[in-house]
Design a protein around this motif. Structure first.
Motif, PDB file in Angstrom:
ATOM      1  N   ASN A 144      -7.449   7.077   5.878  1.00  0.00           N
ATOM      2  CA  ASN A 144      -6.421   6.826   4.870  1.00  0.00           C
ATOM      3  C   ASN A 144      -5.113   6.551   5.583  1.00  0.00           C
ATOM      4  O   ASN A 144      -4.694   7.295   6.474  1.00  0.00           O
ATOM      5  N   ASP A 154     -10.297   3.614  -4.792  1.00  0.00           N
ATOM      6  CA  ASP A 154      -9.608   4.366  -3.750  1.00  0.00           C
ATOM      7  C   ASP A 154      -9.734   5.864  -3.987  1.00  0.00           C
ATOM      8  O   ASP A 154      -9.892   6.652  -3.045  1.00  0.00           O
ATOM      9  N   LYS A 155      -9.693   6.258  -5.257  1.00  0.00           N
ATOM     10  CA  LYS A 155      -9.815   7.682  -5.570  1.00  0.00           C
ATOM     11  C   LYS A 155     -11.166   8.216  -5.119  1.00  0.00           C
ATOM     12  O   LYS A 155     -11.261   9.296  -4.510  1.00  0.00           O
ATOM     13  N   CYS A 164      -4.397   7.257  -7.690  1.00  0.00           N
ATOM     14  CA  CYS A 164      -5.048   6.130  -7.017  1.00  0.00           C
ATOM     15  C   CYS A 164      -5.903   5.313  -7.980  1.00  0.00           C
ATOM     16  O   CYS A 164      -6.389   5.817  -9.000  1.00  0.00           O
ATOM     17  N   THR A 217      -8.467   3.314   3.049  1.00  0.00           N
ATOM     18  CA  THR A 217      -7.553   3.308   1.914  1.00  0.00           C
ATOM     19  C   THR A 217      -6.132   3.363   2.460  1.00  0.00           C
ATOM     20  O   THR A 217      -5.904   3.687   3.627  1.00  0.00           O
ATOM     21  N   GLN A 236      -1.939   4.373   1.064  1.00  0.00           N
ATOM     22  CA  GLN A 236      -1.031   4.866   0.035  1.00  0.00           C
ATOM     23  C   GLN A 236       0.407   4.750   0.528  1.00  0.00           C
ATOM     24  O   GLN A 236       0.671   4.964   1.725  1.00  0.00           O
ATOM     25  N   ARG A 274      -8.859  -1.660   2.333  1.00  0.00           N
ATOM     26  CA  ARG A 274     -10.167  -1.609   1.656  1.00  0.00           C
ATOM     27  C   ARG A 274     -11.183  -2.466   2.388  1.00  0.00           C
ATOM     28  O   ARG A 274     -12.342  -2.067   2.551  1.00  0.00           O
ATOM     29  N   PHE A 321      -4.573  12.396  -4.646  1.00  0.00           N
ATOM     30  CA  PHE A 321      -5.242  11.142  -5.017  1.00  0.00           C
ATOM     31  C   PHE A 321      -5.217  10.876  -6.520  1.00  0.00           C
ATOM     32  O   PHE A 321      -5.820   9.908  -7.005  1.00  0.00           O
ATOM     33  N   LYS A 358      -2.969  -2.532   1.190  1.00  0.00           N
ATOM     34  CA  LYS A 358      -4.088  -1.877   0.501  1.00  0.00           C
ATOM     35  C   LYS A 358      -5.330  -2.771   0.495  1.00  0.00           C
ATOM     36  O   LYS A 358      -6.459  -2.289   0.683  1.00  0.00           O
TER      37      LYS A 358
END
Length: 608
Positions: free
Chosen positions: A71, A60-61, A56, A105, A107, A100, A53, A96
């Motif tokens: 995720n 998000d992190k 990010c 999240t 990636q 959210r 992470f 993304k």
């Protein structure tokens, strides 16, 4: 819908299930062992997790580090050279944002290569095309190997990309998966007009400038090519097999409805993880019913012959043993419901406007030809007889598919099909096994008997055509084109000269251990001949002048040579070294050595 399932559909499905039981049980046990009721990343060591992470955005992190929300992996085939994949540039940000909003999240887990057969057609790079499917599967596995994800969305459209993504996704069968299409480009120059210019160019009656102008009018914008080749057959399959949202396959790129369906697909992917109450891993969705539904859809639409290879490999990745005889038996009860180029003049935009996937699925369900209870990412396949639109608030809504086709020259109901059986046949005989696509071939050409003219490359045939040597009835035998020989390239450049000769009144056909894809068109073509010449197949024993009989109605591919003469005849040899170097081909020697036969999926992976 509660229509009784057609007996043949049930029989073939059960046959596949029985044949697959040992390998399917092993596969499902592997899925069950991988399923966890909390994010797998929580088991990672702290250094491992921190790497996952580190880049990010702040919110998000924090969500990944401290939260328990899902995720989402994004596996993308984006590049901006290929029209079909260029629209995916915008997708990661949309995904993304949607993730959210849904409490999760997302990636970009990794990219996969996406090559275009349209660019490499007739060129050296085409000899990497089929192998790119397995590279894509391997790349997908690498992307997901970080164990950071609870579900995945897959961004891919074209010929080898979707099959490769699905094979890779099934190796992580415990993760839910939604495939997000980008859609076809708007209609340009009609496909039949483009084809006419290609034939005129082959005859020397059109210039290169004329040809380029026609091609540029046909392929003119972001989005998938609009003819019904492998790319659009893939999209049909992903919907009828339950991995797309209902009605999402053929919405044009960069439109409000396309974006809304993309974001809803993300929301759905996050809703069906093991963290919630609607868990739907892809390894459970792709079962025997889904595979049969895919084969029925392929036959009902006259789809790309490439899928007789890819579906076998895709099924094997889920522990399911699909065979060419299953395609043939299902074709016998599946009516042809569409006419889309090269099986007609219309393109996929016309098909969509006429009622599209919703009407097609409703008609096949109503005729008992699909498993309506097959699980999908959205519910059951029964839920797919609809078409999407935006409501007054801009949200996706669905209405029932139209009661009647908007254009019966493009799409028909099951009670009034274009022909009573599907567009694919399996041929067998002393030359081995092959596939023929008959939906675009005139009925009077379903049987061809003529002397063979043998070639070891497309270029040899073109040279003979230019020299005026082919103005007669003949069967072109183009061999040493299989996966072990040179990677099994598509041989589209054979079609213009063969089409010209057919239009001159000659009875011509093609027999090859190479591929033709969805553009095999009007010339009868026995393709994917297996065993291939490079594996000692009987196609390697044919000589110029041997009478070949291609009989699609009877499902036969014969060579009319006396048994004793045939038994004594040696197998031909070919120097293929020039096709094993250049444009990276030397890197694929291990693939050529390991690849299986076409009827087993032409894969480097184990078969079932």
């Amino acid at each position: 819908m509660t229509t009784k399932l057609n007996a043949r559909i049930g029989e073939v499905t059960e046959r596949i299930a029985q044949r697959s039981r040992p390998s399917r049980q092993v596969y499902l046990a592997r899925i069950d062992a991988a399923i966890a009721n909390k994010p797998a990343r929580k088991r990672l060591g702290c250094a491992n997790f921190a790497h996952g992470f580190a880049a990010c955005a702040a919110g998000d992190k924090e969500a990944l580090r401290e939260g328990t929300g899902p995720n989402l992996a994004i596996v993308t085939a984006y590049n901006d050279m290929l029209s079909a994949h260029q629209p995916y540039a915008r997708f990661p940000d949309l995904i993304k944002e949607a993730a959210r909003a849904a409490g999760g999240t997302a990636q970009v887990a990794g990219g996969v290569p996406a090559m275009c057969d349209g660019v490499t057609q007739g060129e050296k790079g085409m000899e990497l095309s089929l192998f790119s499917r397995d590279v894509i599967a391997l790349s997908t596995a690498v992307a997901l190997s970080h164990d950071m994800f609870d579900a995945a969305v897959y961004l891919g459209i074209c010929d080898k990309i979707v099959p490769g993504l699905l094979i890779g996704a099934l190796s992580f069968g415990h993760l839910p998966a939604v495939f997000l299409p980008a859609g076809p480009m708007p209609s340009g120059l009609p496909n039949d007009e483009k084809s006419k210019v290609r034939q005129l160019f082959a005859e020397g009656k059109a210039t290169r400038a004329d040809l380029l102008a026609a091609e540029a009018e046909a392929y003119h914008a972001p989005g998938t090519c609009t003819f019904y080749g492998t790319a659009n057959t893939n999209q049909m399959l992903m919907e009828i097999m339950g991995l797309h949202l209902p009605g999402s396959s053929f919405i044009n790129p960069n439109t409000p409805l396309r974006d809304a369906l993309t974001m809803l697909g993300v929301k759905r992917a996050l809703a069906i993880t093991a963290l919630g109450n609607q868990f739907a891993p892809i390894g459970r969705i792709i079962d025997e019913r889904a595979i049969v539904n895919g084969v029925v859809g392929l036959n009902a639409t006259g789809g790309s012959t490439n899928l007789t290879i890819h579906l076998v490999a895709m099924a094997a990745a889920a522990g399911i043993a699909l065979r060419w005889e299953d395609f043939a038996d299902l074709a016998e009860v599946t009516p042809l419901l569409t006419r889309i180029y090269p099986n007609g003049k219309a393109d996929v935009n016309h098909f969509h406007a006429a009622g599209g996937m919703g009407l097609l699925i409703r008609e096949l369900l109503g005729a008992g030809l699909l498993h309506g209870d097959a699980q999908t990412v959205w519910g059951d396949l029964d839920d797919y007889a609809v078409e999407p639109h935006l409501d007054a608030e801009g949200a996706v809504a669905w209405t029932p598919a139209p009661a009647e086709s908007g254009d019966r020259s493009v799409l028909r109901g099951a009670g009034d099909p274009f022909q009573p059986t599907g567009g694919l046949r399996v041929l067998e005989g002393p030359l081995g096994r092959a596939v023929i696509k008959t939906s675009a071939v005139a009925p009077e050409r379903h049987t061809i008997e003529a002397p063979a003219r043998v070639f070891h490359s497309q270029e040899e045939l073109h040279a003979a055509f230019r020299a005026g040597e082919l103005n007669r009835d003949f069967v072109a035998v183009v061999r040493f084109q299989g996966p072990k020989a040179i990677g099994m390239p598509e041989l589209h450049k054979l079609m213009p000269p063969l089409g010209v000769l057919q239009d001159r009144g000659h009875r011509v056909a093609l027999v090859t251990d190479g591929r033709m894809s969805g553009a095999s068109g009007k010339v009868p073509s026995a393709i994917h001949v297996t065993p291939e010449a490079a594996a000692g197949g009987a196609i390697g024993k044919i000589r110029n002048g041997d009478v070949i009989r291609l009989d699609a109605p009877a499902g036969r591919l014969e060579v009319m040579v006396a048994d004793d003469v045939w038994a004594r005849r040696p197998h031909a040899e070919a120097d293929l070294s020039a096709s094993h170097v250049g444009v990276g081909r030397e890197l694929f020697s291990v693939f050529r050595g390991a690849v299986g036969s076409a009827d087993e999926g032409a894969a480097i992976f184990p078969t079932v």
